[in-house]
Design a protein around this motif. Structure first.
Motif, PDB file in Angstrom:
ATOM      1  N   SER A 142       0.802  -1.202   0.011  1.00 53.03           N
ATOM      2  CA  SER A 142       0.070   0.003  -0.137  1.00 53.03           C
ATOM      3  C   SER A 142       0.870   1.177  -0.170  1.00 53.03           C
ATOM      4  O   SER A 142       2.119   1.321   0.275  1.00 53.03           O
ATOM      5  CB  SER A 142      -0.926  -0.028   1.390  1.00 53.03           C
ATOM      6  OG  SER A 142      -0.175  -0.007   2.376  1.00 53.03           O
ATOM      7  N   VAL A 196      -2.445   0.140  -3.053  1.00 54.24           N
ATOM      8  CA  VAL A 196      -3.723   1.032  -2.804  1.00 54.24           C
ATOM      9  C   VAL A 196      -3.031   2.393  -2.742  1.00 54.24           C
ATOM     10  O   VAL A 196      -1.850   2.666  -2.608  1.00 54.24           O
ATOM     11  CB  VAL A 196      -4.260   0.795  -1.292  1.00 54.24           C
ATOM     12  CG1 VAL A 196      -4.776  -0.504  -1.260  1.00 54.24           C
ATOM     13  CG2 VAL A 196      -3.481   1.417  -0.121  1.00 54.24           C
ATOM     14  N   PHE A 205      -3.821   5.750  -0.935  1.00 50.86           N
ATOM     15  CA  PHE A 205      -4.770   6.497   0.010  1.00 50.86           C
ATOM     16  C   PHE A 205      -4.277   7.915   0.446  1.00 50.86           C
ATOM     17  O   PHE A 205      -2.974   8.034   0.220  1.00 50.86           O
ATOM     18  CB  PHE A 205      -5.138   5.809   1.323  1.00 50.86           C
ATOM     19  CG  PHE A 205      -5.813   4.712   1.377  1.00 50.86           C
ATOM     20  CD1 PHE A 205      -6.684   4.388   0.073  1.00 50.86           C
ATOM     21  CD2 PHE A 205      -5.898   3.660   2.286  1.00 50.86           C
ATOM     22  CE1 PHE A 205      -7.353   3.196   0.116  1.00 50.86           C
ATOM     23  CE2 PHE A 205      -6.756   2.496   2.147  1.00 50.86           C
ATOM     24  CZ  PHE A 205      -7.389   2.165   1.050  1.00 50.86           C
ATOM     25  N   LYS A 242      -9.066   9.249   1.816  1.00 54.55           N
ATOM     26  CA  LYS A 242      -9.667   9.348   0.751  1.00 54.55           C
ATOM     27  C   LYS A 242      -8.609   8.241  -0.279  1.00 54.55           C
ATOM     28  O   LYS A 242      -7.508   8.091  -0.037  1.00 54.55           O
ATOM     29  CB  LYS A 242      -9.709  10.703  -0.027  1.00 54.55           C
ATOM     30  CG  LYS A 242     -10.467  11.604   0.784  1.00 54.55           C
ATOM     31  CD  LYS A 242     -12.061  11.160   0.523  1.00 54.55           C
ATOM     32  CE  LYS A 242     -12.773  12.331   1.515  1.00 54.55           C
ATOM     33  NZ  LYS A 242     -14.251  12.041   1.367  1.00 54.55           N
ATOM     34  N   GLY A 243      -9.338   7.840  -1.485  1.00 52.34           N
ATOM     35  CA  GLY A 243      -8.332   7.086  -2.391  1.00 52.34           C
ATOM     36  C   GLY A 243      -9.139   5.862  -2.654  1.00 52.34           C
ATOM     37  O   GLY A 243     -10.278   5.572  -2.437  1.00 52.34           O
ATOM     38  N   ARG A 244      -8.203   4.786  -3.182  1.00 56.39           N
ATOM     39  CA  ARG A 244      -8.844   3.661  -3.663  1.00 56.39           C
ATOM     40  C   ARG A 244      -7.981   2.276  -3.602  1.00 56.39           C
ATOM     41  O   ARG A 244      -6.708   2.621  -3.648  1.00 56.39           O
ATOM     42  CB  ARG A 244      -9.288   3.786  -4.911  1.00 56.39           C
ATOM     43  CG  ARG A 244      -8.216   3.942  -5.904  1.00 56.39           C
ATOM     44  CD  ARG A 244      -9.018   4.219  -7.356  1.00 56.39           C
ATOM     45  NE  ARG A 244      -9.880   5.206  -7.392  1.00 56.39           N
ATOM     46  CZ  ARG A 244     -10.492   5.892  -8.428  1.00 56.39           C
ATOM     47  NH1 ARG A 244     -10.614   5.350  -9.649  1.00 56.39           N
ATOM     48  NH2 ARG A 244     -11.234   6.979  -8.491  1.00 56.39           N
ATOM     49  N   VAL A 245      -8.358   1.223  -3.606  1.00 61.31           N
ATOM     50  CA  VAL A 245      -7.720   0.057  -3.741  1.00 61.31           C
ATOM     51  C   VAL A 245      -7.698  -0.152  -5.279  1.00 61.31           C
ATOM     52  O   VAL A 245      -8.630  -0.403  -5.682  1.00 61.31           O
ATOM     53  CB  VAL A 245      -8.428  -1.216  -2.866  1.00 61.31           C
ATOM     54  CG1 VAL A 245      -7.604  -2.462  -3.103  1.00 61.31           C
ATOM     55  CG2 VAL A 245      -8.680  -0.614  -1.305  1.00 61.31           C
ATOM     56  N   PHE A 246      -6.320  -0.725  -5.592  1.00 60.95           N
ATOM     57  CA  PHE A 246      -6.243  -1.013  -7.118  1.00 60.95           C
ATOM     58  C   PHE A 246      -6.624  -2.457  -7.349  1.00 60.95           C
ATOM     59  O   PHE A 246      -6.625  -3.204  -6.444  1.00 60.95           O
ATOM     60  CB  PHE A 246      -4.704  -0.828  -7.484  1.00 60.95           C
ATOM     61  CG  PHE A 246      -4.243   0.457  -7.357  1.00 60.95           C
ATOM     62  CD1 PHE A 246      -5.291   1.564  -8.012  1.00 60.95           C
ATOM     63  CD2 PHE A 246      -3.252   1.022  -6.841  1.00 60.95           C
ATOM     64  CE1 PHE A 246      -4.890   3.013  -7.927  1.00 60.95           C
ATOM     65  CE2 PHE A 246      -2.727   2.222  -6.791  1.00 60.95           C
ATOM     66  CZ  PHE A 246      -3.618   3.402  -7.231  1.00 60.95           C
ATOM     67  N   GLU A 247      -6.938  -2.987  -8.377  1.00 57.10           N
ATOM     68  CA  GLU A 247      -7.108  -4.237  -8.947  1.00 57.10           C
ATOM     69  C   GLU A 247      -5.968  -4.971  -9.267  1.00 57.10           C
ATOM     70  O   GLU A 247      -4.979  -4.438  -9.650  1.00 57.10           O
ATOM     71  CB  GLU A 247      -8.090  -4.066 -10.191  1.00 57.10           C
ATOM     72  CG  GLU A 247      -9.547  -3.486  -9.939  1.00 57.10           C
ATOM     73  CD  GLU A 247     -10.195  -3.613 -11.170  1.00 57.10           C
ATOM     74  OE1 GLU A 247      -9.825  -3.891 -12.288  1.00 57.10           O
ATOM     75  OE2 GLU A 247     -11.505  -3.251 -11.052  1.00 57.10           O
TER      76      GLU A 247
END
Length: 282
Positions: free
Chosen positions: A8, A37, A39, A49-54
């Motif tokens: 992360s 991720v 964040f 805020k942010g996102r987890v990647f695939e």
């Protein structure tokens, strides 16, 4: 030395790659970071805020690195917080690609699952993925005590229990185990133990307990231990050096009253630690 670090990342503060990459670079290592991720800050703040990647994004970045023709020069892979089992599969695929290009490459897995007081804080399926796939694929694992107990179903009250749990982990696949925080009946109230084991034996380093609560220390010590073990080929030597650096880092952080570990301000601790500890055979 070249290390691929897949974990992360945060924009503000120091956890995951934001905690692991710079210490390795400060030790003279070329690091290739891939973020699982992105964040704004670590989740300990309660809002981010942010996102987890695939997993597909991990595969895509790995393909681009492979196209540079550099995988044969990759000495190791470090993984931490995975976010999802999908990302976990992508990480193990990356490990396979590196090992295919360089059979001597070493995989260090920090099996991030949870911690004492917080319990399990990863998504459903991650503990099972760690136990059944990631840990068996690793050469080195760096769990905390909570994670050791969860992975082995052995409750640690004594050093003998710790030995049994660590050997159970080693029987599962990894040759080297670092327990990044250990409290047994033998541990004084004003101290914290770290334990490392390999085929040559087991060692303990005992440091003073610091009244400091920050995120990212586990990510940093996993990275430090990994680099020192790659260089020293000794769990005892890697334990002593990593423990010294992380203690100095946390002591500086406590003295400053900082909510975030002082990864940059205390960077000399990675190279010339202000405190030294002697590993004790146990």
């Amino acid at each position: 030395m070249n290390i691929l670090s897949i974990q992360s990342h945060v924009a503000y503060g120091h956890v995951g790659n934001a905690s692991a990459v710079f210490p390795m670079q400060r030790l003279g290592v070329e690091v290739w970071p891939i973020h699982t991720v992105q964040f704004s800050n670590h989740t300990g703040y309660g809002a981010w805020k942010g996102r987890v990647f695939e997993g597909g994004m991990i595969d895509e970045v790995m393909e681009g690195i492979a196209e540079r023709g550099v995988l044969p020069s990759c000495d190791g892979v470090l993984s931490g917080y995975m976010g999802s089992a999908d990302i976990g599969h992508a990480i193990l695929s990356a490990v396979e690609r590196v090992r295919a290009a360089n059979p001597k490459a070493v995989y260090c897995c920090d099996p991030v699952i949870g911690d004492v007081g917080r319990g399990v804080f990863v998504r459903p399926g991650i503990p099972e993925f760690m136990r059944e796939q990631a840990v068996p694929a690793a050469d080195i694992v760096t769990p905390n005590q909570f994670e050791v107990e969860l992975l082995t179903d052995i409750q640690i009250r004594t050093i003998a229990d710790a030995h049994r749990a660590v050997e159970a982990l080693r029987d599962a696949g990894p040759k080297v185990v670092l327990v990044t925080s250990l409290v047994t009946e033998e541990t004084p109230e004003d101290a914290i133990d770290l334990m490392a084991a390999d085929g040559q034996g087991a060692w303990r380093v005992r440091t003073p307990k610091l009244d400091v609560s920050v995120n990212g220390a586990g990510d940093a010590i996993a990275a430090l231990f990994f680099v020192h073990h790659l260089r020293e080929q000794s769990a005892a030597a890697a334990l002593a050096k990593a423990a010294a650096s992380i203690y100095g880092l946390l002591k500086r952080t406590k003295e400053a009253g900082s909510r975030e570990i002082l990864t940059v301000a205390a960077q000399d601790e990675f190279v010339t630690p202000s405190h030294q500890f002697t590993p004790e055979p146990i």
